[in-house]
Scaffold this motif. Structure first.
Motif, short mmCIF file in Angstrom:
data_model
loop_
_atom_site.label_atom_id
_atom_site.label_comp_id
_atom_site.label_asym_id
_atom_site.label_seq_id
_atom_site.Cartn_x
_atom_site.Cartn_y
_atom_site.Cartn_z
N UNK A 80 -6.04 -1.84 -72.01
CA UNK A 80 -6.16 -0.43 -72.40
C UNK A 80 -6.27 0.46 -71.17
N UNK A 81 -7.00 0.01 -70.18
CA UNK A 81 -7.14 0.78 -68.94
C UNK A 81 -5.78 1.01 -68.29
N UNK A 82 -4.93 0.00 -68.27
CA UNK A 82 -3.59 0.15 -67.71
C UNK A 82 -2.77 1.17 -68.50
N UNK A 83 -2.89 1.11 -69.82
CA UNK A 83 -2.17 2.06 -70.66
C UNK A 83 -2.68 3.49 -70.45
N UNK A 84 -3.99 3.64 -70.25
CA UNK A 84 -4.56 4.96 -69.99
C UNK A 84 -3.98 5.55 -68.70
N UNK B 128 -17.86 2.95 -78.15
CA UNK B 128 -17.65 1.87 -77.18
C UNK B 128 -16.50 2.21 -76.24
N UNK B 129 -15.44 2.81 -76.79
CA UNK B 129 -14.31 3.23 -75.97
C UNK B 129 -14.77 4.17 -74.86
N UNK B 130 -15.58 5.19 -75.22
CA UNK B 130 -16.07 6.13 -74.22
C UNK B 130 -16.93 5.43 -73.17
N UNK B 131 -17.75 4.48 -73.61
CA UNK B 131 -18.59 3.75 -72.66
C UNK B 131 -17.76 2.94 -71.68
N UNK B 132 -16.69 2.32 -72.16
CA UNK B 132 -15.82 1.56 -71.25
C UNK B 132 -15.06 2.50 -70.32
N UNK B 133 -14.71 3.69 -70.80
CA UNK B 133 -14.01 4.67 -69.97
C UNK B 133 -14.92 5.26 -68.90
N UNK C 106 -14.56 12.97 -73.05
CA UNK C 106 -13.30 12.88 -72.31
C UNK C 106 -13.22 13.93 -71.21
N UNK C 107 -13.78 15.11 -71.48
CA UNK C 107 -13.84 16.15 -70.45
C UNK C 107 -14.70 15.72 -69.27
#
Length: 201
Positions: free
Chosen positions: A64-68, A91-96, A138-139
């Protein structure tokens, strides 16, 4: 230009996802603007909790990180549960969070010059709260959030049918979703033409 849609439904494939149906409206509107769209349903992947890009031991977040990093447009799609984003969206936000310390070759945070928007569904109210939580996170990470970069559908207070079980409110949600796609594409194009530089030292 590439876009990534992260569907944070709690349902695993092939179970139908109401959130995916509304996110597909945005995806189609982006494709009409020659944007290449990739979608991932995070419930289908092994993404353990944490705040690092790669936790090893079968962690699929690095994909997912690569796709981001490959996408100029990010769309986060989540259902509303008890007035909040899904646990998968959190969880997505925490990983980001790990992206806060990552920079590109010019010294810019890796999320700079990328745009993001939010799609929300749920047969309960709270969509604006969910949009604010996701867009705010995200901001913080560095994404640019264009004006009206969201769409949602909800049934209102109390229990009721889901998005796929009624046509009520679809016209507004679809129209808003198409506007969301147009705004995301316009701002992503502007940032590609005139990118932000690194933060002042």
């Amino acid at each position: 230009m590439r876009a990534l849609i992260l569907n944070c439904t709690l349902k695993r494939s092939p179970e139908p996802s109401n959130t995916e149906r509304l996110a597909d409206v945005v995806a189609q509107a982006l494709r009409e603007r020659d944007v290449e769209v990739t979608t991932r349903r995070l419930a289908d992947m092994n993404i353990p909790p944490g705040v690092e890009t790669d936790l090893g031991d079968g962690d699929q977040w690095p994909e997912i990180h690569r796709l981001l990093l490959d996408a100029r447009i990010l769309v986060v799609a989540t259902p509303t549960w008890v007035g909040h984003p899904s646990s998968i969206a959190q969880r997505m936000l925490e990983r980001m969070d790990a992206m806060l310390s990552e920079t590109d070759d010019a010294g810019r945070p890796v999320a700079f010059n990328r745009v993001a928007g939010v799609v929300v569904t749920g047969n309960e109210d709270g969509a604006h709260h969910v949009i604010s939580e996701i867009a705010g996170g995200l901001g913080d990470i560095g994404y640019t959030i264009p004006g009206q970069a969201w769409t949602y559908w909800n049934r209102g207070p109390g229990p009721g049918p889901s998005f796929s079980e009624t046509d009520e409110g679809h016209e507004w949600s679809v129209k808003t979703g198409r506007a969301m796609a147009a705004n995301l594409h316009a701002v992503a194009s502007a940032l590609a033409a005139t990118p932000m530089g690194p933060p002042p030292s």
